[in-house]
Design a protein around this motif. Sequence first.
Motif, PDB file in Angstrom:
ATOM      1  N   MET A   1      19.151 -10.097  21.762  1.00 56.07           N
ATOM      2  CA  MET A   1      18.161  -9.903  20.688  1.00 56.07           C
ATOM      3  C   MET A   1      18.671  -8.962  19.589  1.00 56.07           C
ATOM      4  O   MET A   1      18.247  -9.055  18.443  1.00 56.07           O
ATOM      5  CB  MET A   1      16.859  -9.336  21.272  1.00 56.07           C
ATOM      6  N   ALA A   2      19.605  -8.045  19.965  1.00 53.92           N
ATOM      7  CA  ALA A   2      20.085  -7.087  18.966  1.00 53.92           C
ATOM      8  C   ALA A   2      20.775  -7.807  17.804  1.00 53.92           C
ATOM      9  O   ALA A   2      20.705  -7.353  16.658  1.00 53.92           O
ATOM     10  CB  ALA A   2      21.026  -6.082  19.619  1.00 53.92           C
ATOM     11  N   TYR A   3      21.424  -8.959  18.093  1.00 50.67           N
ATOM     12  CA  TYR A   3      22.060  -9.728  17.015  1.00 50.67           C
ATOM     13  C   TYR A   3      21.008 -10.252  16.038  1.00 50.67           C
ATOM     14  O   TYR A   3      21.200 -10.235  14.827  1.00 50.67           O
ATOM     15  CB  TYR A   3      22.872 -10.881  17.605  1.00 50.67           C
TER      16      TYR A   3
ATOM     17  N   ASP B   1      18.144  -8.886  15.497  1.00 49.17           N
ATOM     18  CA  ASP B   1      17.660  -7.719  14.752  1.00 49.17           C
ATOM     19  C   ASP B   1      18.606  -7.379  13.594  1.00 49.17           C
ATOM     20  O   ASP B   1      18.159  -7.045  12.492  1.00 49.17           O
ATOM     21  CB  ASP B   1      17.543  -6.499  15.677  1.00 49.17           C
ATOM     22  N   ILE B   2      19.930  -7.458  13.851  1.00 46.56           N
ATOM     23  CA  ILE B   2      20.899  -7.122  12.797  1.00 46.56           C
ATOM     24  C   ILE B   2      20.793  -8.118  11.636  1.00 46.56           C
ATOM     25  O   ILE B   2      20.802  -7.731  10.466  1.00 46.56           O
ATOM     26  CB  ILE B   2      22.333  -7.075  13.384  1.00 46.56           C
TER      27      ILE B   2
ATOM     28  N   ILE C   1      17.733  -7.228   9.616  1.00 46.94           N
ATOM     29  CA  ILE C   1      17.962  -6.057   8.770  1.00 46.94           C
ATOM     30  C   ILE C   1      18.793  -6.457   7.539  1.00 46.94           C
ATOM     31  O   ILE C   1      18.482  -6.058   6.409  1.00 46.94           O
ATOM     32  CB  ILE C   1      18.668  -4.946   9.583  1.00 46.94           C
TER      33      ILE C   1
ATOM     34  N   VAL D   1      16.611  -8.386   5.056  1.00 48.47           N
ATOM     35  CA  VAL D   1      15.701  -7.502   4.302  1.00 48.47           C
ATOM     36  C   VAL D   1      16.504  -6.720   3.254  1.00 48.47           C
ATOM     37  O   VAL D   1      16.085  -6.597   2.098  1.00 48.47           O
ATOM     38  CB  VAL D   1      14.938  -6.554   5.257  1.00 48.47           C
ATOM     39  N   LEU D   2      17.685  -6.228   3.648  1.00 49.60           N
ATOM     40  CA  LEU D   2      18.528  -5.497   2.692  1.00 49.60           C
ATOM     41  C   LEU D   2      18.952  -6.400   1.527  1.00 49.60           C
ATOM     42  O   LEU D   2      18.961  -5.977   0.369  1.00 49.60           O
ATOM     43  CB  LEU D   2      19.772  -4.940   3.389  1.00 49.60           C
TER      44      LEU D   2
ATOM     45  N   LEU E   1      12.086 -15.461   2.889  1.00 56.15           N
ATOM     46  CA  LEU E   1      12.195 -14.401   3.890  1.00 56.15           C
ATOM     47  C   LEU E   1      10.944 -14.360   4.763  1.00 56.15           C
ATOM     48  O   LEU E   1      11.018 -14.136   5.981  1.00 56.15           O
ATOM     49  CB  LEU E   1      12.408 -13.052   3.191  1.00 56.15           C
ATOM     50  N   LEU E   2       9.788 -14.602   4.145  1.00 56.47           N
ATOM     51  CA  LEU E   2       8.538 -14.623   4.913  1.00 56.47           C
ATOM     52  C   LEU E   2       8.521 -15.784   5.906  1.00 56.47           C
ATOM     53  O   LEU E   2       7.829 -15.728   6.932  1.00 56.47           O
ATOM     54  CB  LEU E   2       7.339 -14.720   3.958  1.00 56.47           C
TER      55      LEU E   2
ATOM     56  N   LEU F   1      11.623 -14.842   8.955  1.00 55.47           N
ATOM     57  CA  LEU F   1      11.423 -13.837  10.001  1.00 55.47           C
ATOM     58  C   LEU F   1      10.606 -14.345  11.191  1.00 55.47           C
ATOM     59  O   LEU F   1      11.053 -14.226  12.331  1.00 55.47           O
ATOM     60  CB  LEU F   1      10.837 -12.551   9.411  1.00 55.47           C
ATOM     61  N   PRO F   2       9.412 -14.969  10.967  1.00 55.32           N
ATOM     62  CA  PRO F   2       8.719 -15.506  12.150  1.00 55.32           C
ATOM     63  C   PRO F   2       9.506 -16.630  12.820  1.00 55.32           C
ATOM     64  O   PRO F   2       9.523 -16.717  14.056  1.00 55.32           O
ATOM     65  CB  PRO F   2       7.373 -15.998  11.592  1.00 55.32           C
TER      66      PRO F   2
ATOM     67  N   TYR G   1      12.266 -15.018  15.077  1.00 55.69           N
ATOM     68  CA  TYR G   1      11.829 -14.354  16.305  1.00 55.69           C
ATOM     69  C   TYR G   1      11.136 -15.307  17.269  1.00 55.69           C
ATOM     70  O   TYR G   1      11.274 -15.172  18.488  1.00 55.69           O
ATOM     71  CB  TYR G   1      10.958 -13.131  15.987  1.00 55.69           C
ATOM     72  N   LEU G   2      10.410 -16.293  16.732  1.00 49.32           N
ATOM     73  CA  LEU G   2       9.767 -17.249  17.642  1.00 49.32           C
ATOM     74  C   LEU G   2      10.820 -18.108  18.321  1.00 49.32           C
ATOM     75  O   LEU G   2      10.750 -18.361  19.528  1.00 49.32           O
ATOM     76  CB  LEU G   2       8.776 -18.124  16.871  1.00 49.32           C
TER      77      LEU G   2
ATOM     78  N   ARG H   1      12.536 -16.333  21.065  1.00 47.29           N
ATOM     79  CA  ARG H   1      11.728 -16.151  22.267  1.00 47.29           C
ATOM     80  C   ARG H   1      11.926 -17.316  23.231  1.00 47.29           C
ATOM     81  O   ARG H   1      11.821 -17.147  24.440  1.00 47.29           O
ATOM     82  CB  ARG H   1      10.248 -16.041  21.864  1.00 47.29           C
TER      83      ARG H   1
END
Lengths: 129, 129, 129
Positions: free
Chosen positions: A1-3, A5-6, A9, A12-13, A56-57, A60-61, A64-65, A68
């Motif tokens: 999951m950390a990948y 997350d990166i 990030i 977003v940046l 982007l909106l 992101l979902p 992550y979905l 999962r």
Amino acid sequence: MAYVDIVTILAVLQFIVFGIKVGGARGRYGVKAPATTGNEIFERYFRVQQNTLELLLCLLPALYLCSRYLNPLWCAVLGLVYLVGREIYAATYVKDPAKRGLGFALSMFPILFLLLGAFVGALRRVAGF
Amino acid sequence: MAYVDIVTILAVLQFIVFGIKVGGARGRYGVKAPATTGNEIFERYFRVQQNTLELLLCLLPALYLCSRYLNPLWCAVLGLVYLVGREIYAATYVKDPAKRGLGFALSMFPILFLLLGAFVGALRRVAGF
Amino acid sequence: MAYVDIVTILAVLQFIVFGIKVGGARGRYGVKAPATTGNEIFERYFRVQQNTLELLLCLLPALYLCSRYLNPLWCAVLGLVYLVGREIYAATYVKDPAKRGLGFALSMFPILFLLLGAFVGALRRVAGF
């Protein structure tokens, strides 16, 4: 999951950097707030940022979905394709808005794949297998 | 939670479809990027998408936070009301922006209920009961 | 985590309130949908909401990712700084857009700190320590 997350990030940046470029274009082309029109080149920078806000909106979902239910590493790779697609989109849009198609497709298709993966995963969970 | 995920996927897809309709209206009414004004009907499609962008950003955290504290199935049902409300909003706005009230209310109230549920749940957690 | 959830709910509610103020300004300054231009004061309210849309989309993933790796209570405090920054931003922008700098900085820096915290946390997880 950390990948995942990166990638999030970085996405977003990237969006924040597009916003900083809009701010720079405000000064360079003399478009004073609250106006968002009046100079064609400024409007291109602004539309790049606004379109990235929309995508982007969705990303992101979707990211992550899908993570999962399916392999998060593959999801992160699709996220990287999105990031590259957005860079191409921004570079081509500012030069010539008519040529934004490739960059748009490269950032939209990863989102659709992630949504599809998430949908199949969620349906299988509901069906219980 | 899988039901909440499915509602989320549908809400993101609905937003993407609204975006595709904006693209179609660009061609049909001759509004070339980066412009977002110049034709009243195009502007209606555009505002439907933009307003959905705003509400979708409120719906997703409201949906997942409320699901964390209360029954996820009820949250998913509220999400379905949002989806129907957005369809009514889009259909009426394109015909006559003055009649967008019902669709707006039907998509805004589920968000407010979900936020309220999440707020009560989070406060109870903080208070420790 | 409940503190982070409460900050999120407040940030979404703040954004909804900014949206209600845009609706009020529509009536007061006679800007009929789908138009978003035509009156300077209306445009200020509108830009406050739009800029908050952009920042809220950055805040939420930054807040939750940072909370996953670092102390959620500190993340919630940074979220509170964002909330105060947005209130200052809104109040100053409507009076004089040229003075929006302080409020913008106060709402943008917490996001950048949260992203940095999340990035360091995710990299440490990937590196395995």
